[in-house]
Design an enzyme around this catalytic site. Structure first.
Site, short mmCIF file in Angstrom:
data_model
loop_
_atom_site.label_atom_id
_atom_site.label_comp_id
_atom_site.label_asym_id
_atom_site.label_seq_id
_atom_site.Cartn_x
_atom_site.Cartn_y
_atom_site.Cartn_z
N ASP A 117 0.87 -1.16 0.00
CA ASP A 117 0.00 0.00 0.00
C ASP A 117 0.92 1.23 0.00
OD1 ASP A 117 -2.33 1.56 0.23
OD2 ASP A 117 -2.14 1.62 2.40
N ASP A 119 -0.14 4.93 1.35
CA ASP A 119 -0.29 5.81 2.51
C ASP A 119 -0.03 5.07 3.81
OD1 ASP A 119 -1.22 8.30 1.21
OD2 ASP A 119 -2.90 7.05 0.57
N ALA A 258 -17.62 13.84 5.68
CA ALA A 258 -16.70 14.96 5.50
C ALA A 258 -15.26 14.48 5.34
CB ALA A 258 -16.80 15.91 6.70
N VAL A 262 -12.95 15.05 1.81
CA VAL A 262 -11.67 15.76 1.66
C VAL A 262 -10.61 14.86 1.04
CG1 VAL A 262 -12.21 17.31 3.58
CG2 VAL A 262 -10.87 15.25 4.02
N HIS A 263 -10.80 13.54 1.15
CA HIS A 263 -9.89 12.62 0.47
C HIS A 263 -10.28 12.47 -1.00
CE1 HIS A 263 -8.67 11.33 4.56
NE2 HIS A 263 -7.55 10.99 3.96
N ASP A 400 -1.52 -0.74 6.18
CA ASP A 400 -1.76 -0.24 7.54
C ASP A 400 -3.20 -0.41 7.98
OD1 ASP A 400 -2.48 2.06 5.67
OD2 ASP A 400 -3.12 2.91 7.58
#
Length: 554
Positions: A117, A119, A258, A262-263, A400
């Site tokens: 992955d 992030d 929300a 934003v992502h 993660d």
């Protein structure tokens, strides 16, 4: 939870001889010399001999007063020996903060394919990222979802949240649960206010979360959840302080919406790339790790939910001091998949689309092979395996997020590695003598309390019993508070509850992670043919070394 092995409490009779320091010992790296995966330490028996002196003789007390006197004598003796414990702790092994800890045996020589992955796995972020996500989501709540302007006054508090909490959409509480699904007594918050045990009992009837109650809980498990946890608590607290009626489920839905916005809108991605030094942590070591894998004939792929431009910008910044002129990070990977839409990637049948980097659009031709230096979007596991011909057990995937990253691969037969960044910090705390000293005190007090309750009938309690009970409870609370505050004053440690039980987060690691560590590059310290074994006498998680109450000679 019945599928997970049952853990037996550590008794005072536990012997320290040949106790392993970790699930896997620190190695010299690929091509290095050490073959052993578990380092064993023979505990210095002179410590045991020292603490076995002055045994309390059982006289055969017949009534409750004599039983209380007997336990009082043991307690007084233990308090005297508290002074000798630091010397004994010096001889005890410490855990490796950068070790690989094993839930299921893993042979690295059988792994041919390494998947990652992006992030919080390859990319390391500074704490400032949580502030950015929190502020952007908060503004979205006010500007788009019409939350009161007063909500803008709250600020992200990095000292409040931990990973692995649950939010009760019916009652509005943030909960820390233990391995068996019970509420941590000091880990239940309504807004920013900690609820007392009495309030928890009034709300839930019992500390144990039943099946029906569990349906109303949502887990907050990935590293982005820190800002979400804090924003949920702050919004609930605002409504409480303002005496405004609200539905707890709406708070979660709106905050989660929300955070997702934003992502998915790219706000966070553009914010990070606008100021990389503020949000990204340079890390040339993971480049060395990836190159080492390639040199040993391993195949690599990158699969992330983030868009390509964000991954590319981040990789360029993080590796600009490590990559040679003209080199591209993309050359390290056989396949690069962006916007993979995990966890649906593992169960859907979405087609892959080839992404044109120059034109910033998706091609319309069918993808039936992965070409070098190309980028692919979307897709599914079924097609991925058909194209690559990579068999499940020869693939290991690093991520993660226990649910989005690891649950799907685990069920598909891949080996899985959980990247838990806070693990390194928590192990360093557990290695401190102050923590181990408090832990040892806690265990001896716990055993004495058990003896007191089991040997003295509640019908025959006396003032001496009540006095001793109060003293033991106070000592236990002090030890618990000391250990808790070393991690997080609100919720304590990520992996453990205050009573020494494993947390629900630890349970999910057992479920979905074959191994876990703080960073992927920790694998550099192990030989490529290493066999990683579960410690033979694990009672709790492999990275926990429990201090035995036998140190007190009880």
């Amino acid at each position: 939870m019945a599928s997970i092995r049952r853990f037996v409490p550590l008794r005072a009779s536990l012997l320290w001889a040949n106790f392993p320091t970790s699930s896997s010992g620190l190695q010299k790296g690929f091509g290095g010399g050490c073959n052993s995966q578990t380092a064993s330490i023979s505990y210095d028996r002179s410590v045991g001999k020292l603490l076995e002196e002055e045994h309390v003789t059982d006289i055969g007390y017949s009534d409750s007063n004599d039983e209380v006197a007997k336990i009082r004598e043991k307690f007084d003796l233990a308090k005297q020996r508290f002074l000798k414990i630091p010397e004994a702790l010096d001889r005890m092994p410490k855990m490796n903060p950068k070790g690989i800890y094993v839930n299921k045996n893993l042979r690295l020589d059988s792994i041919q394919v390494y998947g990652f992955d992006y992030d919080y796995t390859l990319a390391h972020y500074s704490p400032s990222l949580q502030n950015l996500i929190y502020d952007m989501a908060k503004q979205h709540l006010v500007n788009e979802l019409r939350y009161p302007d007063g909500c803008l006054a709250s600020k992200y508090d990095q000292s409040f949240p931990i990973r692995g909490l649950y939010y009760d959409k019916l009652k509005g509480c943030l909960l820390k649960l233990d391995f068996f699904g019970s509420i941590e007594p000091d880990g239940c918050y309504f807004g920013r206010r900690k609820l007392s045990r009495k309030e928890i009992e009034e709300l839930y009837g019992t500390r144990h979360i039943g099946r029906d109650q569990a349906r109303q809980l949502v887990g907050l498990m990935d590293f982005f959840c820190f800002s979400e946890v804090c924003l949920i608590a702050d919004i609930v607290q605002y409504f409480v302080d303002a005496k405004l009626e609200f539905d707890a489920s709406y708070i979660y839905q709106d905050v989660h919406r929300a955070i997702q916005y934003v992502h998915r809108s790219g706000l966070v991605h553009r914010g990070v790339l606008a100021d990389p030094p503020r949000y990204l942590v340079k890390n040339g070591q993971f480049l060395s790790f990836l190159k080492m894998l390639k040199e040993n004939g391993k195949k690599l792929f990158l699969m992330t939910n983030s868009p390509y431009y964000f991954v590319d910008g981040g990789m360029r910044y993080m590796l600009e001091d490590s990559l040679g002129c003209g080199d591209s990070w993309r050359e390290l990977f056989e396949v690069v998949i962006a916007k993979a839409n995990k966890p649906e990637f593992y169960t859907s049948e979405h087609p892959f689309r080839s992404y044109d980097v120059e034109k910033d659009n998706l091609a319309f031709s069918k993808v039936d092979e992965f070409l070098p230096n190309k980028i692919y979007y979307h897709g599914c596991l079924k097609t991925f395996l058909q194209i690559t011909k990579w068999n499940g057990p020869e693939v290991i995937y690093f991520g993660d997020h226990l649910f989005s990253d690891l649950r799907g691969p685990s069920k598909a037969g891949w080996r899985t590695a959980a990247i838990i960044h806070e693990l390194e910090h928590e192990i360093k705390i557990q290695n401190e003598d102050s923590y181990r000293f408090a832990q040892a005190k806690f265990h001896i007090i716990q055993e004495l309390l058990g003896k007191l309750h089991s040997t003295v009938s509640s019908k025959h309690t006396c003032d001496r019993f009540k006095s001793l009970l109060d003293e033991l409870n106070e000592e236990r609370q002090n030890a618990r508070r000391t250990m808790r505050n070393m991690f997080n004053e609100s919720f304590g440690a990520t992996f453990l509850t205050d009573t020494g039980q494993e947390s629900a987060f630890a349970y999910h690691i057992h479920q979905y992670a074959d191994v876990y560590t703080s960073k992927p590059e920790n694998f550099m310290f192990y030989q490529p043919e290493a066999w990683l074994h579960v410690p033979y006498d694990v009672k709790i998680m492999p990275h926990h070394l429990k201090v035995s109450s036998s140190l007190f000679g009880t």
